[in-house]
Motif scaffolding. Structure first.
Motif, PDB file in Angstrom:
ATOM      1  N   LYS A  21      36.086  39.239  33.542  1.00 31.65           N
ATOM      2  CA  LYS A  21      35.761  39.355  34.813  1.00 31.65           C
ATOM      3  C   LYS A  21      37.060  38.817  35.617  1.00 31.65           C
ATOM      4  O   LYS A  21      37.381  37.577  35.220  1.00 31.65           O
ATOM      5  N   GLY A  22      37.162  39.286  36.823  1.00 32.69           N
ATOM      6  CA  GLY A  22      38.112  38.659  37.887  1.00 32.69           C
ATOM      7  C   GLY A  22      39.417  38.158  37.116  1.00 32.69           C
ATOM      8  O   GLY A  22      40.159  38.862  36.620  1.00 32.69           O
ATOM      9  N   PRO A  23      39.966  37.054  37.583  1.00 35.51           N
ATOM     10  CA  PRO A  23      41.165  36.417  37.044  1.00 35.51           C
ATOM     11  C   PRO A  23      41.381  36.429  35.533  1.00 35.51           C
ATOM     12  O   PRO A  23      42.584  36.635  34.997  1.00 35.51           O
ATOM     13  N   ARG A  97      46.757  40.934  43.086  1.00 34.25           N
ATOM     14  CA  ARG A  97      45.774  41.865  43.839  1.00 34.25           C
ATOM     15  C   ARG A  97      44.276  41.706  43.188  1.00 34.25           C
ATOM     16  O   ARG A  97      44.287  41.163  42.191  1.00 34.25           O
ATOM     17  N   SER A  98      43.243  42.089  43.740  1.00 27.21           N
ATOM     18  CA  SER A  98      42.044  42.068  43.142  1.00 27.21           C
ATOM     19  C   SER A  98      41.461  43.327  43.351  1.00 27.21           C
ATOM     20  O   SER A  98      41.498  44.156  44.348  1.00 27.21           O
ATOM     21  N   TYR A  99      40.896  43.660  42.138  1.00 24.13           N
ATOM     22  CA  TYR A  99      40.467  45.145  41.876  1.00 24.13           C
ATOM     23  C   TYR A  99      38.806  44.846  41.519  1.00 24.13           C
ATOM     24  O   TYR A  99      38.416  44.113  40.909  1.00 24.13           O
ATOM     25  N   ASP A 100      37.900  45.716  42.146  1.00 23.10           N
ATOM     26  CA  ASP A 100      36.734  45.885  41.883  1.00 23.10           C
ATOM     27  C   ASP A 100      36.462  46.258  40.157  1.00 23.10           C
ATOM     28  O   ASP A 100      37.238  46.924  39.694  1.00 23.10           O
ATOM     29  N   ARG A 101      35.494  45.466  39.560  1.00 20.08           N
ATOM     30  CA  ARG A 101      35.429  45.787  38.261  1.00 20.08           C
ATOM     31  C   ARG A 101      37.001  45.451  37.461  1.00 20.08           C
ATOM     32  O   ARG A 101      37.185  46.490  36.748  1.00 20.08           O
ATOM     33  N   SER A 104      37.289  46.297  33.710  1.00 21.51           N
ATOM     34  CA  SER A 104      36.957  47.846  33.407  1.00 21.51           C
ATOM     35  C   SER A 104      38.491  48.211  33.781  1.00 21.51           C
ATOM     36  O   SER A 104      39.145  49.124  33.043  1.00 21.51           O
ATOM     37  N   PHE A 105      38.955  47.999  34.933  1.00 18.82           N
ATOM     38  CA  PHE A 105      40.535  48.387  35.333  1.00 18.82           C
ATOM     39  C   PHE A 105      41.534  47.946  34.226  1.00 18.82           C
ATOM     40  O   PHE A 105      42.026  48.879  34.092  1.00 18.82           O
ATOM     41  N   TYR A 106      41.660  46.874  34.175  1.00 18.49           N
ATOM     42  CA  TYR A 106      42.441  46.264  33.275  1.00 18.49           C
ATOM     43  C   TYR A 106      42.295  47.051  31.540  1.00 18.49           C
ATOM     44  O   TYR A 106      43.158  47.030  30.986  1.00 18.49           O
ATOM     45  N   GLY A 107      41.290  47.032  31.333  1.00 14.61           N
ATOM     46  CA  GLY A 107      40.741  47.428  30.169  1.00 14.61           C
ATOM     47  C   GLY A 107      41.161  48.838  29.836  1.00 14.61           C
ATOM     48  O   GLY A 107      41.848  49.345  28.599  1.00 14.61           O
TER      49      GLY A 107
END
Length: 481
Positions: A21-23, A97-101, A104-107
């Motif tokens: 999650k997050g950072p 930047r911050s992305y929701d989920r 999942s985005f980076y995965g």
């Protein structure tokens, strides 16, 4: 084993990232991409002394006699380097930047990298198709879940286009498989002697699939809207790396497997490519949306690369390989600046911009440099590849080269017009709030500008890779078979 690691690192870490999650997700993804880059650097070093050692074969689907066969030659190594350089640059750029989920985005981003690397490494047709689809599926979810207001219908159109092309290619792969002694290996496919009639219709099955991915006129209509609606990191992957899948497919599979089909239809393919060059350049001049301008610019550049491939001579092929790498670096640089402007000002319309150079001088200087590289100014990395492609196209047919050469003038028009509207003139209330590049953005752009000037002055490392792939011998067979 290095070739397997290039695929396994982003694949395994991508799956792990879904649980973060997050950072933590962004840090882990950046470290994963840097590890993959380190493996690619080791592979490049080893390739200089022992290229044959970078091959790996294992059983995959024995019932179909399909093997997990991967390897590196100059062509694939160049695109592996582009891929493994691009992802750290993208992750560094969007680190703040911050992305929701976020997990999942980076995965999904890492899974797309695994698919791209698999495409460039595969020496088995079924394995190539597997990775071809693996690269597509994560991008579909990235675009639809984190894209703009029209992301879902636009992404659906993108998926339908690319999936339809993939099915055509699969039909061709299966047909050729049954003409061999039951093998999907690249060696079996290239050693097969198909009749002229078979090669003629098989050519279009493969060419349409690859033309959609590049894209080449008239199969390009999915691209501008997809680029506009996708989150900018995904657009960087699409335009910087993924479009090269189509060019790579033509050079790795279409030309060596169906040489007589290429010989029969090469002029038709060049005509479509040249039409796309002029059409996209003219549309780019008319654009006011920054993202769409760069999208149409990319279509024009890819069209020139496609035409140069089908010109089928040593200079044009060397130029294509060099330009695939350089175009990827330059277009990512342009998207980084677009991402910065969009994040700072929340606009993409050039009519609402102006005067940014006064408030963000570093951004302005770097955008000018990357834009000049994009129009192939001498001493930038874009020059040598474009010069070789035009030279090869001129050898094939001077008229095609002359018509395509109009795009050089048009590119200067729309890129300089973009610089004038975005950077110069009077600032307005919105652009007066512009802040300059942050540390991560500055680091990524500094790396890109360094590549632009180093390869612009000394392109020999890329030319050595382009000369060492053995593709020229395969292309020469077009005339002799």
């Amino acid at each position: 084993m290095l070739t397997v690691l290039l695929i396994l690192i982003p694949l395994i870490t991508g799956l792990i990232t879904f649980g973060l999650k997050g950072p933590g997700a962004k840090v882990f993804s950046l470290l994963s991409s840097l590890a993959t880059l380190a493996v690619a650097a080791v592979a490049w070093t080893q390739f200089q002394s022992s290229p044959d050692s970078l091959q790996f074969t294992a059983d995959w689907i024995p019932q179909l006699n399909s093997q997990f066969k991967v390897g590196l030659d100059g062509l694939s190594l160049m695109l592996v380097l582009l891929t493994t350089i691009s992802f750290p640059l993208i992750f560094i750029t969007v680190f703040s930047r911050s992305y929701d989920r976020a997990g999942s985005f980076y995965g999904l981003m890492l899974l797309s990298q695994a698919g791209l690397l698999g495409v460039f490494l595969a020496y088995d047709a079924l394995l190539f198709y597997f990775f071809w689809e693996l690269a597509l599926i994560p991008v579909y979810f990235l675009c639809s879940m984190w894209g703009g207001e029209r992301a879902v219908p636009v992404t659906f159109k993108f998926f339908v286009y690319t999936f339809a092309g993939s099915l055509l290619m699969l039909v061709g792969i299966i047909y050729i498989y049954f003409q061999t002694e039951g093998s999907f290996s690249w060696q079996s496919f290239t050693s097969l002697s198909l009749s002229n009639g078979e090669q003629s219709w098989l050519f279009w099955l493969f060419f349409v699939a690859f033309a959609i991915k590049m894209p080449v006129f008239p199969f390009h209509t999915w691209q501008p809207d997809t680029y506009e609606q996708s989150p900018t990191p995904v657009t960087m992957v699409l335009s910087g790396v993924m479009v090269k899948m189509g060019l790579f497919g033509v050079m790795r599979w279409l030309v060596p497997v169906l040489p007589q089909g290429v010989y029969m239809w090469q002029e038709a393919a060049i005509v479509l490519s040249v039409i796309g060059i002029i059409y996209a350049s003219c549309i780019a001049i008319m654009q006011s949306d920054l993202k769409k301008l760069i999208a149409y610019s990319s279509i024009a550049h890819i069209g020139l690369m496609s035409a140069a491939i089908f010109a089928n001579n040593e200079q044009s092929l060397a130029g294509v390989q060099v330009q695939m790498f350089n175009h990827g670096i330059n277009i990512i640089g342009l998207w980084i600046i677009v991402e910065v402007i969009e994040q700072r000002l929340k606009v993409k319309n050039m009519g609402e911009l102006g005067g940014i150079a006064t408030y963000a001088p570093r951004l302005a200087i770097l955008l000018v440099i990357v834009s000049l590289a994009n129009i192939a100014l001498p001493l930038t990395n874009g020059f040598i590849g474009e010069f070789l492609m035009f030279s090869g196209l001129f050898q094939y047919n001077p008229w095609f080269a002359a018509i395509a050469g109009i795009a050089v003038i048009l590119a200067a028009v729309y890129m300089l017009r973009m610089l004038q509207k975005v950077l110069f003139g009077e600032a307005n209330a919105l652009t007066a709030t512009t802040t300059d590049l942050k540390s991560g953005e500055m680091l990524a752009m500094a790396c890109i500008v360094a590549v632009i000037f180093v390869l612009g002055v000394y392109p020999k490392p890329l030319l050595d890779l382009a000369a060492g792939i053995g593709l020229q011998d395969a292309v020469a067979a077009v005339i002799t078979r």
